[in-house]
Design an enzyme around this catalytic site. Structure first.
Site, PDB file in Angstrom:
ATOM      1  N   ASP A 133       7.241 -14.130  -3.824  1.00  0.00           N
ATOM      2  CA  ASP A 133       8.045 -12.912  -3.873  1.00  0.00           C
ATOM      3  C   ASP A 133       8.183 -12.424  -5.307  1.00  0.00           C
ATOM      4  OD1 ASP A 133       9.632 -10.856  -2.951  1.00  0.00           O
ATOM      5  OD2 ASP A 133      10.944 -12.159  -1.769  1.00  0.00           O
ATOM      6  N   GLU A 152       5.658  -8.866  -9.212  1.00  0.00           N
ATOM      7  CA  GLU A 152       5.197  -7.715 -10.009  1.00  0.00           C
ATOM      8  C   GLU A 152       5.017  -8.030 -11.514  1.00  0.00           C
ATOM      9  OE1 GLU A 152       6.697  -6.723  -6.265  1.00  0.00           O
ATOM     10  OE2 GLU A 152       7.836  -7.614  -7.889  1.00  0.00           O
ATOM     11  N   ASP A 189       9.702  -4.338   0.361  1.00  0.00           N
ATOM     12  CA  ASP A 189      10.993  -4.107   1.014  1.00  0.00           C
ATOM     13  C   ASP A 189      11.096  -2.679   1.526  1.00  0.00           C
ATOM     14  OD1 ASP A 189      11.606  -6.708   0.399  1.00  0.00           O
ATOM     15  OD2 ASP A 189      12.679  -6.211  -1.430  1.00  0.00           O
TER      16      ASP A 189
END
Length: 954
Positions: free
Chosen positions: A561, A564, A637
């Protein structure tokens, strides 16, 4: 060695001598090992530059252009793995007048020795693509954190009628990027930037750059006040912004003029009105906009909360996003110059932070209508690979030749996965797992989301003993139920974490976030930062931690998760760059590559630790080449809204057409409106219908995973037995398992043949230009046309059936001719799925998990109307022995002319392989309309023991 033509020009070339007299207005050139260097210095017709043309294969050429005093980019690349293994059969270079021609067996590169502009041609001299001439703005010197580089810009002349795809995953519902669209390639929650462009003209461009890049129409966005603005009251220079209580809109708190709307980040919050509770506010922007230009305008919105937009009284968008996770959308609107257009925007901020930005693109000027450009923040050179192919699959194969093959994911990953945000205790996850088995709902993977650790100990990978007292036993009990376990692992470490001192001492962390004192949103808030995967030691150390705390306990797969990296939601890009400072160089230069290096460390670490167990990585962010690390992406998300579901279709297809084949999303969406927490009966039924439609769509993706915030996402928590939602969700889970052999064979084809599973319609029907912009349908493999239903209450949906094939309804077998738009039945329980003529579709028995029992009986549905072929693939399912040839393929052929089906000789073998099986053959035609839901299906039985056998089925 390359084979040069024996001409005087080539003789001079081989000896490194300028080949055109002594003219000062012509570039000089010299031979390199696999191409040529062309130097332009002091020419009135060109910027000063050196151009390197470097043939990698007969159909792949690297182009590098840079100022003469600049150093060539380093040979070692984060993306390219195969650039040094050449396979050029023939290479020649000659000059005609003022053009230098580099020729391979498949390509001709014609470079002007006056301007440096390159034309890419096929072997018959037909132009495929052309560069735009480089100008002074193509290389702009810049620096950051002691790193000097160039901001780079390169345009290409494209055909206005070609389709352009790829570029990663973007939430703009755009399928074809031709025609003046702008997309920013950067890593951000729900956005994935991959610098690869794929064309229906059978070429690809891999833009070899790691920095934030703008693609397409790269002109800067214009602020709102680039329009002539007229207020609600008729005054010039602004729109009227009215702030009122959302439940009492006549109770106006504030009215003020606004001519720029730019509340993008936390640092912009001070621009909003003070002393107004925006969480309770309704903000209305009203007035008129007038453009100085005729043509197509694109309005780009970044927003959080509820957003409605009307232009001239027409409601064009009605959207919602959670307050902390701003989303984007764009509106394309034809406008006439000097004509005022009424505009009304209603914004309901949703929470403590409020984000809303509105910018726009002016219509493309005539000289740019056939231009597609790349503009990057940082690099040593304009550097790209041109890849040519027989079709788009062949181009993607070239891309993977450069950046790496995608390994076959484990067999279990093609089953159903259950997740929620989050299972808070081991009792919760085990209870849910037991209920799946008791209800006999097929499932292969239970997913443990974040915060299984103690509150302060983010980054330790230790389970919180108060909630997970026996993680080893929990994992074993799940395994005993024939379930795998995937777990969330963040590249983030809290300052109070038990592992922080060690990582900090070794210099493996980005220190700035700690010194800034920026706190996260967990508990009291903790200062935290991310580890640096650009250091080999840090990668190894991070894997060692995962191995010791998780893998040794039996964890099967990794959910990476915030990769980035998401340093902190809603800080601006300058702050992100300041925090993210990799050891390899500046954050500006390497901004997009963190997820690539993060996946590299996990993949290489597990393969080194346990070479016989397939790696599976699910990651929120992705970069070119990441497919070689067994990485799949999910779309982040996203919101649980109908519009977000529709946006995922183009997002997933373009991601897949970026050469990166494994993609999925949260079936059901992640972020949930408050109205669904304690729903009215109407809201509850909408929730059930939306999740049903999302499950139906999710069943036809590389991974089928339900996930999201509360309400819980298990089928039995969405609706009870007897409800059509429950029945439909179970139907598609069962169908997923029935199609296991089809899906797994697609995965093998992805590895061996560089195939793409999620396919834009243009990939298989490039001659049908009606397919180019279709953004709500896709092909799942060669056979299935998937048409998700993304409108509330819909029982029909518009479907385009591509020209060049006949199409059969999957469920009932009714035949339709291609090249038509139909209104397909879409009852609550089903989405329209059509099967292409000539398809051979293997359908297996119902399973509770992927390896429950051997697939010793398969039904082959054979669809009349075209010749067909399908390669049925099998291997051991969970190891890498297939890389050593331990696998089998059965090639199945259908001859449409004589109606003969041939089940070919089995090629290859592996341990545990079925020696014999039964094929039940079902022939589907207009005279025999049979679907997978049909009763009393007429079959022909074939007993198969590995030898070729043929039967007539028509």
């Amino acid at each position: 060695m390359c084979k040069l033509r024996l001409t005087v020009l080539c003789y001079l070339f081989v000896h490194g001598i300028q080949a055109i007299g002594q003219s000062t207005d012509i570039a000089t050139y010299q031979k390199t090992d696999y191409g040529v260097k062309i130097s332009f210095i002091g020419l009135a017709t060109s910027v000063d530059q050196d151009i390197y043309l470097d043939a990698v294969r007969d159909d792949i050429v690297r182009v590098t252009a840079l100022p003469p005093d600049a150093a060539l980019p380093a040979k070692e690349s984060l993306v390219i793995v195969d650039s040094l293994r050449r396979s050029v059969n023939a290479l020649s270079i000659d000059v005609l007048q003022d053009t230098l021609y580099l020729r391979t067996e498949k390509l001709v590169l014609a470079t002007s020795l006056r301007t440096g502009r390159i034309l890419f041609k096929d072997k018959n001299e037909k132009i495929i693509l052309g560069e735009r001439k480089r100008v002074d703005g193509s290389f702009r010197p810049n620096a950051y954190n002691g790193d000097s580089f160039y901001a780079l810009n390169q345009g290409f002349d494209v055909d206005q009628n070609e389709g352009l795809y790829g570029l990663g995953q973007h939430q703009n519902a755009v399928m074809n990027y031709n025609g003046g669209k702008q997309v920013t390639l950067l890593q951000y929650n729900t956005e994935i930037g991959i610098p690869f462009l794929l064309s229906t003209n059978n070429y690809g461009l891999l833009w070899h750059n790691y920095s934030i890049t703008t693609a397409g129409d790269v002109r800067p966005m214009l602020p709102l006040n680039a329009f002539k603005l007229t207020s609600k009251e008729g005054l010039t220079g602004w729109l009227t912004a009215t702030y009122s209580h959302r439940d009492h809109p006549d109770s106006v708190w504030l009215t003020r003029p606004e001519s720029i709307i730019d509340y993008s980040y936390l640092t912009d919050q001070h621009k909003l009105p003070k002393d107004i509770a925006l969480a309770n506010a309704k903000v209305r922007y009203e007035g008129q906009v007038t453009s100085p230009y005729d043509g197509l305008h694109r309005l780009h919105f970044k927003y959080a909360g509820y957003m409605k937009v009307w232009i001239d009284g027409e409601l064009l968008e009605d959207r919602w996003r959670e307050s902390w996770n701003a989303g984007t959308f764009e509106i394309a609107k034809e406008m006439e110059a000097s004509k005022p257009y009424d505009i009304r925007i209603e914004w309901l901020p949703d929470g403590g932070e409020s984000y809303f930005t509105l910018n726009w693109q002016s219509p493309l000027p005539t000289e740019l209508k056939s231009t597609f450009s790349f503009a990057s923040e940082a690099g040593d050179a304009i550097d790209y690979y041109f890849i040519y192919g027989q079709d788009m699959d062949d181009v993607i194969a070239g891309y993977r030749h450069l950046s790496g093959r995608a390994p076959i994911m484990p067999l279990w990953s093609f089953g159903y996965w259950q997740s929620r945000e989050r299972y808070k205790t081991q009792e919760e996850i085990e209870e849910v797992a037991r209920e799946f088995r008791e209800r006999r709902i097929p499932i292969d993977n239970m997913v443990q989301d974040w915060s299984y650790w103690a509150e302060h100990d983010w980054g330790s990978h230790d389970f919180d003993k108060s909630r997970f007292p026996d993680p080893d036993g929990m994992i074993k009990r799940l395994h005993d139920m024939h379930m795998r376990v995937m777990i969330s692992v963040w590249p983030k470490i809290n300052e109070e974490s038990s592992v922080y001192p060690m990582f900090n001492k070794k210099g493996w962390l980005y220190a700035r976030n700690i010194y800034d004192g920026r706190k996260d949103w967990i508990g009291k808030g903790y200062t935290s930062t991310f580890y640096d995967p650009f250091q080999q030691g840090a990668r190894q150390g991070f894997w060692d931690l995962m191995n010791d705390k998780l893998y040794k306990k039996g964890i099967d797969a990794w959910w990476m998760d915030a990769s980035e990296p998401d340093i902190h939601s809603n800080i601006n890009l300058d702050e992100r760059k300041a925090v993210f400072q990799p050891a390899i160089g500046s954050s500006v230069r390497y901004y997009n590559t963190f997820p690539l290096m993060n996946a590299k460390g996990i993949y290489e670490g597990q393969r080194q630790t346990d070479p016989n167990n397939r790696v599976f990585i699910l990651t929120r962010s992705y970069f070119a080449g990441q497919q070689r690390y067994s990485a799949a992406a999910w779309s982040g998300d996203i919101a649980s809204r109908w519009h977000d579901m529709k946006d995922q279709i183009a997002a997933g297809v373009n991601f897949s057409m970026s050469g990166t084949p494994y993609w999925t999303m949260d079936a059901g969406g992640f972020l949930v409106e408050k109205r669904f927490h304690k729903p009215t009966q109407a809201d509850l039924e909408e929730w059930r219908e939306m999740n049903t439609r999302w499950y139906q769509y999710g069943a036809f993706l590389p991974m089928f995973r339900a996930h999201g915030q509360f309400p819980f996402r298990e089928p039995f928590n969405i609706a009870g037995e007897g409800h059509p939602a429950y029945a439909s969700m179970l139907y598609y889970i069962h169908l997923r398992y029935k199609l296991l052999m089809y899906n797994y064979s697609l995965a093998a084809k992805t590895f061996f043949d560089n195939y793409t599973m999620i396919r834009g319609l243009a990939m298989d029907f490039p001659q049908d230009q009606q397919t180019y912009a279709v953004n709500d349908q896709y092909l799942w493999g060669p056979s299935l046309l998937i048409n998700p239903v993304t409108e509330k209450g819909a029982t029909k949906r518009t479907v385009y059936l591509p020209q060049g094939a006949a199409w059969y309804d999957l469920y009932a077998g009714k035949r339709y001719e291609g090249g038509h738009v139909i209104q397909a039945d879409a009852p609550y329980e089903r989405i329209p799925v059509f099967v292409r003529s000539g398809s051979i579709l293997p359908v297996g028995k119902e399973l509770q998990y992927t390896d429950e029992k051997p697939q010793d009986e398969l039904t082959l549905f054979v669809y009349d109307g075209a010749d067909g072929v399908f390669e049925l693939y099998e291997d051991e399912g969970d190891n890498y022995n297939y890389e050593k040839g331990k696998c089998s393929i059965i090639r199945i052929l259908y001859n449409n002319q004589d109606g003969k089906l041939t089940i070919g000789e089995r090629k290859g073998s592996f341990d545990g392989m079925l020696q014999k099986r039964t094929f039940q053959v079902v022939f589907v035609s207009s005279q025999t309309p049979i679907g997978i839901d049909s009763e009393h299906i007429k079959k022909k039985t074939v007993s198969y023991q590995g030898k070729s056998t043929s039967i007539t089925i028509r």
